[in-house]
Enzyme design. Structure first.
Site, PDB file in Angstrom:
ATOM      1  N   LYS A  34       0.836  -1.197   0.000  1.00  0.00           N
ATOM      2  CA  LYS A  34       0.000   0.000   0.000  1.00  0.00           C
ATOM      3  C   LYS A  34       0.875   1.252   0.000  1.00  0.00           C
ATOM      4  O   LYS A  34       1.897   1.294   0.692  1.00  0.00           O
ATOM      5  CB  LYS A  34      -0.904  -0.025   1.233  1.00  0.00           C
ATOM      6  N   SER A 111      -9.425   1.497   2.437  1.00  0.00           N
ATOM      7  CA  SER A 111      -8.509   2.247   1.608  1.00  0.00           C
ATOM      8  C   SER A 111      -7.352   1.403   1.056  1.00  0.00           C
ATOM      9  O   SER A 111      -6.544   1.891   0.269  1.00  0.00           O
ATOM     10  CB  SER A 111      -7.933   3.408   2.429  1.00  0.00           C
ATOM     11  N   SER A 135     -10.169  -0.740   6.718  1.00  0.00           N
ATOM     12  CA  SER A 135      -9.530  -0.605   5.407  1.00  0.00           C
ATOM     13  C   SER A 135      -8.846  -1.860   4.888  1.00  0.00           C
ATOM     14  O   SER A 135      -8.410  -1.893   3.734  1.00  0.00           O
ATOM     15  CB  SER A 135      -8.524   0.551   5.430  1.00  0.00           C
TER      16      SER A 135
END
Length: 379
Positions: A34, A111, A135
């Site tokens: 990420k 996310s 997330s």
């Protein structure tokens, strides 16, 4: 492989971005990181082009990234994230929404959106992400993946960009329970708490927060596990307190930079940071009081048992429909966040064949045992 800019910010056209630095239980695995983690020689983009342009080149890997490399994994590349990890849809106003390979035409969930899509599409075997308010668990549910939010503080967050330190955790996703657990062998400390062998607890009130098709899928798994019904649900004030404290901490983390740069944010995230900027000290203190009290109640109620609930309130929504599901989903995801508890999302399928998630929440410090328990669940 031609990189999809909705999924990847940095992806070499041949070979890994970073080769393994050792050998171990993750030999042969590839990681989508990420875009909140430091990767030596790269910048942290945080899903925002203005932040990326001003970011320094990182001199060393984030702690979690280094551990994965030392255990034999290679970094496939740096995958997209929603801006500053302050959303659950997967949509990024600058780079687009990563596709959902398991539910085409529906959102990916965020996310940790880019890494989740990379794993679901078979472009990496492990997604390294963060989970503050869901997330990891939400994209796991939307894309039919396994995912874990560990006990708060169990995995060091050195080298990872923060959003709300009271709730931030380093989590990961995989296509199967075995890979999820082997990653846990690398990232998690030894358990410090026990996990009861009793059947899981199931709150009908929590199940009712989910859409009927998701509730039915999670209920089927619960029946197969012989789950014990329990009369318990979060108090109405908990979610508002969670969101207020999260907002206050998000502004403390990024407000100085965002002060005259709010126009660099997409509209949804900009709205959240605008709210965050307005949270005063007294409001934040009152929210903290509620969260501390709620944390004690959650931990006391759970004890050494496992609580089974939906990972997200719905299947992956279609574009434009995500905000309608946000509140119900956060009522579910905030329980582990408030409690600082580990939570593993187990993939299930609805009657129509769409992916959904069943979440196992366990005692703080029982992460490895919870991963092992989750691996025994089948829909």
């Amino acid at each position: 492989m031609t990189p999809d800019p909705r999924v990847w910010r940095v992806l070499p056209r041949s070979g890994p971005l970073t080769a393994p630095t050792g050998t171990g239980v993750l030999d042969g695995e590839t990681v989508a990181v990420k875009d909140l983690f430091a990767v030596a020689g790269q910048r942290i983009g945080a899903g925002n082009p203005a932040w990326l342009a001003a970011a320094p080149v990182e001199e060393r890997h984030a702690d979690a990234v280094g551990r994965l490399l030392d255990a034999g994994a290679a970094l496939a590349g740096i995958a997209q994230a929603e801006e500053f990890a302050y959303s659950l849809t997967g949509a990024n106003a600058h780079y687009g929404t990563p596709p959902n390979p398991r539910a085409p035409g529906r959102i990916s969930g965020g996310s940790t959106s880019g890494p989740a899509t990379a794993v679901a599409a078979g472009q990496a075997s492990i997604a390294l992400g963060t989970d503050t308010a869901g997330s990891v668990r939400v994209p796991a549910a939307y894309q039919g993946l396994w995912g874990i939010r560990p006990t708060h503080g169990a995995v060091p967050d050195e080298g990872a960009l923060q959003l709300a330190p009271s709730f931030d955790t380093i989590g990961w996703l995989a296509r199967d329970a075995a890979t999820l657990a082997r990653t846990g062998e690398v990232l998690l400390p030894a358990d410090t708490a026990g996990l009861s062998d009793d059947v899981p607890l199931l709150s009908p009130a929590l199940l009712d927060l989910a859409a009927p098709e998701v509730g039915a899928a999670v209920g089927q798994l619960a029946r197969g596990a012989g789950a014990e019904p329990v009369d318990w649900a979060p108090e109405p004030t908990w979610l508002a307190a969670f969101q207020t404290l999260q907002a206050a901490e998000a502004w403390a983390a990024h407000g100085a930079w965002l002060g005259d740069r709010m126009d660099t944010l997409g509209p949804d995230v900009r709205g959240r940071f605008a709210r965050a900027r307005s949270v005063g000290a007294a409001e934040a203190k009152a929210a903290l009081t509620v969260v501390v009290r709620a944390r004690a109640q959650v931990r006391e109620r759970l004890g050494e048992r496992v609580l089974l609930l939906p990972s997200a309130a719905t299947v992956a929504p279609r574009p434009g429909e995500a905000e309608a599901a946000r509140a119900a989903t956060m009522l579910l995801t905030c329980i582990a966040g408030i409690g600082g508890l580990p939570a593993v999302s187990v993939p299930v399928a609805t009657a129509s064949g769409l992916p959904a998630g069943a979440c196992l929440v366990g005692p703080a410090g029982a992460d490895r045992a919870l991963l092992a328990r989750a691996g025994t669940f089948t829909a």
